[in-house]
Scaffold this motif. Structure first.
Motif, PDB file in Angstrom:
ATOM      1  N   UNK A  70       0.148  11.452   3.948  1.00  0.00           N
ATOM      2  CA  UNK A  70      -0.357  12.089   5.168  1.00  0.00           C
ATOM      3  C   UNK A  70       0.016  13.555   5.141  1.00  0.00           C
ATOM      4  N   UNK A 117      -4.209   9.309   7.354  1.00  0.00           N
ATOM      5  CA  UNK A 117      -3.596   8.726   6.161  1.00  0.00           C
ATOM      6  C   UNK A 117      -4.639   8.536   5.065  1.00  0.00           C
ATOM      7  N   UNK A 124      -1.016  -4.448   9.095  1.00  0.00           N
ATOM      8  CA  UNK A 124      -0.086  -3.728   8.235  1.00  0.00           C
ATOM      9  C   UNK A 124       1.243  -3.483   8.938  1.00  0.00           C
ATOM     10  N   UNK A 168       4.408  -0.815   8.450  1.00  0.00           N
ATOM     11  CA  UNK A 168       4.711   0.433   7.775  1.00  0.00           C
ATOM     12  C   UNK A 168       6.206   0.710   7.716  1.00  0.00           C
ATOM     13  N   UNK A 169       6.603   1.438   6.654  1.00  0.00           N
ATOM     14  CA  UNK A 169       7.928   2.021   6.613  1.00  0.00           C
ATOM     15  C   UNK A 169       7.934   3.336   7.377  1.00  0.00           C
ATOM     16  N   UNK A 170       9.090   3.985   7.432  1.00  0.00           N
ATOM     17  CA  UNK A 170       9.213   5.219   8.206  1.00  0.00           C
ATOM     18  C   UNK A 170       8.936   6.477   7.401  1.00  0.00           C
ATOM     19  N   UNK A 179       0.338   5.297   1.131  1.00  0.00           N
ATOM     20  CA  UNK A 179      -0.498   6.310   1.770  1.00  0.00           C
ATOM     21  C   UNK A 179       0.238   7.650   1.735  1.00  0.00           C
ATOM     22  N   UNK A 196       9.515  12.204   3.295  1.00  0.00           N
ATOM     23  CA  UNK A 196       8.974  13.553   3.434  1.00  0.00           C
ATOM     24  C   UNK A 196       9.297  14.340   2.186  1.00  0.00           C
ATOM     25  N   UNK A 207       0.839  -1.202   0.000  1.00  0.00           N
ATOM     26  CA  UNK A 207       0.000   0.000   0.000  1.00  0.00           C
ATOM     27  C   UNK A 207       0.875   1.253   0.000  1.00  0.00           C
ATOM     28  N   UNK A 210       1.340  -6.231   4.022  1.00  0.00           N
ATOM     29  CA  UNK A 210       0.744  -7.235   4.891  1.00  0.00           C
ATOM     30  C   UNK A 210       0.686  -8.555   4.162  1.00  0.00           C
ATOM     31  N   UNK A 216       3.864   7.150   3.078  1.00  0.00           N
ATOM     32  CA  UNK A 216       4.149   5.913   3.788  1.00  0.00           C
ATOM     33  C   UNK A 216       3.815   4.718   2.911  1.00  0.00           C
TER      34      UNK A 216
END
Lengths: 111, 116
Positions: free
Chosen positions: B37, B43, B105, B107-109, B35, B112, B33, B94, B90
């Motif tokens: 933010x 998200x 899920x 997530x990565x960090x 996303x 930006x 996925x 999964x 992000x």
């Protein structure tokens, strides 16, 4: 997926239990309740999930009402590091792939 | 375990430039996925993939493209960057198959991105 409603913000004293509510009155019978949290601007972190029974792990407890229309995430002894945005999501895997987030609850743990 | 790795961590783009945000996972997850933010917001799902060669639109796909040629990689492409694409991006993955159909899920960090 069913929609969820959470309060935008909550406060909790350090060392006390933090109880975060979530309303999901349109949840269907095969949808799970998931909780994630996001500290600062890091990637969200999975906390816990459940279907209808209460669940507990090393991070938190999840209490789901008998009618499954609401749930509560409990952090038993909140610390300053638990300050974060907490997201409640209802989702069922299998043939349903989309997984979307709401705005969550900002929990502030105060010294 | 590396988990979900996103690169770069930060990027500044000029309007009209293009770039690819990289995402790779080493957990052999089928579902991936993307996303975004925006500041102070939740998200929003951009695109997702249920396996190599299969992708689909999420809530906010306009201005983005994705591909999934391998299980591990799910890059997000911005062709003509606009200021409205300034956000934190992000990537997540999964398992989602068989008895793990309700797996959570990972997530990565994040990346930006600023478009000026």
């Amino acid at each position: 997926d069913a929609k969820t409603t959470q309060p935008p913000s909550m406060d909790c004293a350090e060392g006390r239990a933090a109880n975060l509510p979530c309303n999901h009155s349109t949840i269907s019978g095969n949808e799970y309740v998931y909780w994630y949290r996001q500290i600062h601007s890091q990637g969200p972190q999975y906390i816990i999930h459940g279907l209808k029974n209460n669940e507990t792990n090393e991070m938190a407890s999840l209490i789901i009402t008998e009618d499954r229309k609401s749930s509560t995430l409990i952090l038993p002894h909140a610390t300053l590091r638990d300050t974060a945005v907490y997201y409640c999501i209802v989702f069922r895997g299998g043939s349903n792939y989309k997984l979307t987030f709401g705005k969550g609850t900002l929990l502030t743990v105060n010294p | 375990n590396a988990g979900v790795t996103q690169t770069p961590k930060f990027r500044i783009l000029k309007i009209g430039q293009s770039m690819t945000l990289q995402c790779t996972q080493d957990m052999n997850h089928n579902y991936m996925y993307w996303y975004r933010q925006d500041p102070g917001m939740g998200l929003k799902l951009i695109y997702y993939s249920v396996g190599a060669g299969i992708t689909d639109k999420g809530e906010v796909p306009n201005g983005y493209n994705v591909s999934r040629s391998t299980t591990e990689d799910f890059p997000l492409r911005l062709e003509l960057a606009a200021p409205s694409q300034t956000s934190v991006y992000f990537c997540a993955s999964r398992t989602g198959t068989g008895v793990h159909y309700n797996s959570p899920l990972h997530f990565g960090n994040g990346t930006r991105l600023t478009v000026t």
